[in-house]
Design an enzyme around this catalytic site. Structure first.
Site, mmCIF file in Angstrom:
data_model
loop_
_atom_site.group_PDB
_atom_site.id
_atom_site.type_symbol
_atom_site.label_atom_id
_atom_site.label_comp_id
_atom_site.label_asym_id
_atom_site.label_seq_id
_atom_site.Cartn_x
_atom_site.Cartn_y
_atom_site.Cartn_z
ATOM 1 N N ASP A 92 37.537 47.427 52.993
ATOM 2 C CA ASP A 92 37.795 46.633 51.625
ATOM 3 C C ASP A 92 39.208 47.370 51.286
ATOM 4 O O ASP A 92 39.358 48.529 50.914
ATOM 5 C CB ASP A 92 36.785 47.077 50.632
ATOM 6 C CG ASP A 92 36.904 46.352 49.368
ATOM 7 O OD1 ASP A 92 38.104 45.850 49.004
ATOM 8 O OD2 ASP A 92 35.990 46.611 48.530
ATOM 9 N N HIS A 93 40.310 46.276 51.192
ATOM 10 C CA HIS A 93 41.430 46.850 50.922
ATOM 11 C C HIS A 93 41.820 47.331 49.391
ATOM 12 O O HIS A 93 42.692 47.999 48.973
ATOM 13 C CB HIS A 93 42.426 45.738 51.027
ATOM 14 C CG HIS A 93 43.668 46.023 52.007
ATOM 15 N ND1 HIS A 93 44.490 47.004 51.623
ATOM 16 C CD2 HIS A 93 44.404 45.532 52.976
ATOM 17 C CE1 HIS A 93 45.471 47.396 52.702
ATOM 18 N NE2 HIS A 93 45.443 46.421 53.342
ATOM 19 N N ARG A 94 40.686 47.081 48.545
ATOM 20 C CA ARG A 94 40.963 47.548 47.144
ATOM 21 C C ARG A 94 40.413 49.110 47.170
ATOM 22 O O ARG A 94 40.834 49.822 46.331
ATOM 23 C CB ARG A 94 39.800 47.015 46.304
ATOM 24 C CG ARG A 94 39.858 45.392 46.244
ATOM 25 C CD ARG A 94 38.539 44.982 45.439
ATOM 26 N NE ARG A 94 37.534 45.126 46.151
ATOM 27 C CZ ARG A 94 36.176 44.626 45.752
ATOM 28 N NH1 ARG A 94 36.201 44.027 44.453
ATOM 29 N NH2 ARG A 94 34.955 44.870 46.451
ATOM 30 N N PRO A 127 38.367 41.728 49.271
ATOM 31 C CA PRO A 127 39.567 41.433 50.202
ATOM 32 C C PRO A 127 39.404 42.379 51.449
ATOM 33 O O PRO A 127 40.053 43.356 51.446
ATOM 34 C CB PRO A 127 40.608 41.808 49.283
ATOM 35 C CG PRO A 127 40.168 42.706 48.257
ATOM 36 C CD PRO A 127 38.606 42.369 48.319
#
Length: 497
Positions: A467-469, A289
């Site tokens: 990466d938004h994680r 994401p």
């Protein structure tokens, strides 16, 4: 007594499932030493010479030049312990454990990527004294067949005989039907393969009959005229989706990219490096994401600092000039030291973010073979000059197609200088399984408010895809802001080195 051992195509790197044989380095009957290169293969990432882990006499080869082989397919067999000049000496019937012991004694234990030679499976095999020198290995079932047969494979029935300078020239000029094709450049092979040109039917204009790019281009130019001269009276332009059973060989050739009728679709197989890029980018978009933030920065002072560095090198009479890419690499490493979460990878099975200790900095490089990402190992432990030297070395190797799989894998963060294409900004796709990528646009003069006054300054757009994680916007924004500050005021970098 001899033991016939089978050497299979090893795993040559991350994500590679097949390789194309470009050149055999040994013949049947040759004596090979342990770890001697026996075949040159082209993968989606690099040209690789594959060493044989056994010493002995070559008894059989599998696959002609131009054949695409899956990982694990047999490459050749070697008679270990056979006297030179007697490759047909077949082993007796010893116990299987004796065969494995012989393999362990004669193998090197050396590895390429992901395989050990001492554990290579052995197979008893009686080699015929007559018959063809090479054997074709079956292609993997999952490999889709392209619309046109690859030109580097044998096609005796193919009605392709280009005339002109690329055609037959005289006795002894053509390559032997069962010998190697006199082509060195993988680009020439690719051009011929994509346009359906049979290299064995060409006469090379280079030294000793070497087939050059111009020879293939002449054959391509001659082919549409020859095909049209035969098929035009009997066949209208080929429709976009013609029924396969009604095709004649000549009509089928007219659908190739070089002679496609107006309005007909062109299909390009996703193989080689293009297929690898497609798979990796698709996986990145499925699993990561991603989000992107960007900022404009005044790079005038950075350019001045680079000019001062290179002037000092010139006065000193030694060393290499520092590139802008090397300066952005140094800035990226300093930013990762402040924001280490961006030098991470995500383990979804364990549901953990793995923060990595060392920075292995990848940089995107566009070559004639496509996009590759060489990796500068331990960039966080190198000086700016050392990073610059490594960037130059890897870039030259990429252009020459000589990067090894080890130089193309294992990156933890990627620097993408798309400004070389003359564009300002981009939202790049993260190089899976990394967590972030810094993009650098072109540096152009623009109106800019500097010290309270309007002036013409050299401005660059920077973007960070992350990466938004791994982190939230605060971390990503802080990273990008620090990079922009270093670009605008290079002295800021001195606090981090």
């Amino acid at each position: 007594m001899a033991q016939v051992l089978e050497f299979k195509l090893p795993d040559l790197g991350e994500g590679l499932t097949e390789a194309e044989i470009t050149r055999w380095l040994v013949q049947v009957g040759d004596v090979v030493a342990v770890d001697q290169p026996v075949v040159e293969v082209e993968t989606a990432k690099a040209m690789v010479e594959v060493p044989c882990p056994y010493g002995g006499v070559v008894t059989a080869r599998f696959g002609e030049e131009g054949t695409e082989m899956p990982v694990g397919a047999p490459l050749l067999t070697v008679a270990v312990g056979a006297p030179a000049g007697n490759p047909d000496a077949a082993p007796e019937e010893p116990a299987e454990r004796a065969l494995q012991a012989a393999a362990a004694e004669e193998s090197s234990g050396n590895v390429l990527v992901g395989y050990g030679t001492a554990a290579a499976p052995a197979r008893r095999r009686r080699v015929r004294s007559t018959g063809p020198a090479t054997q074709l290995a079956p292609k993997p079932a999952a490999q889709p067949a392209p619309p046109a047969s690859p030109a580097s494979k044998e096609e005796p029935s193919r009605p392709h005989s280009p005339a002109g300078p690329a055609g037959p020239a005289g006795p002894g000029a053509l390559p032997r039907a069962d010998g190697p094709i006199p082509v060195i450049s993988p680009l020439v092979r690719k051009l011929a393969r994509e346009n359906g040109v049979e290299l064995r039917q060409l006469t090379g204009s280079g030294p000793d009959g070497l087939i050059m790019r111009a020879d293939v281009e002449r054959a391509i130019a001659a082919e549409p005229a020859a095909v049209n001269g035969v098929t035009a009276p009997a066949h209208p332009p080929v429709p976009a989706h013609p029924p396969a059973p009604t095709h004649t060989p000549a009509a089928a050739e007219s659908e190739e990219p070089r002679g496609t009728a107006a309005g007909a679709e062109i299909r390009h197989p996703l193989t080689g490096i293009r297929g690898l890029v497609a798979d990796k980018m698709s996986r990145s978009r499925r699993e990561i994401p991603e989000a992107t933030c960007w900022v404009d920065a005044d790079a005038t002072e950075l350019l001045a600092a680079r000019a001062a560095m290179n002037a000092a090198v010139k006065e000193g009479g030694g060393g290499q000039k520092i590139s802008l890419l090397a300066l952005f690499a140094r800035i990226s490493v300093a930013a990762l030291a402040r924001y280490p979460m961006l030098n991470s990878t995500v383990d979804m099975e364990a549901r953990e973010v793995v923060q990595l200790a060392d920075v292995h900095l990848g940089f995107a490089a566009q070559t004639d073979r496509g996009l590759v990402v060489p990796v500068v190992r331990n960039a966080n432990k190198r000086t700016t000059e050392e990073v610059n030297t490594e960037l130059i070395r890897l870039t030259e190797a990429a252009r020459d197609g000589k990067l090894t799989p080890g130089q193309l894998t294992g990156g933890t963060f990627t620097l993408n200088n798309y400004g070389v294409f003359g564009v300002d900004g981009s939202t790049p796709i993260i190089n899976h399984p990394e967590a972030a990528m810094l993009g650098v646009g072109r540096i152009v003069p623009k109106p800019w408010v500097h010290q309270g006054e309007l002036a013409v300054r050299h401005v660059v757009q920077l973007s960070l895809t992350f990466d938004h994680r791994v982190c939230d916007g605060g971390t990503a924004g802080g990273f990008l802001r620090f990079v922009a500050d270093c670009v605008e005021q290079p002295a800021v970098l001195l606090r981090a080195v």
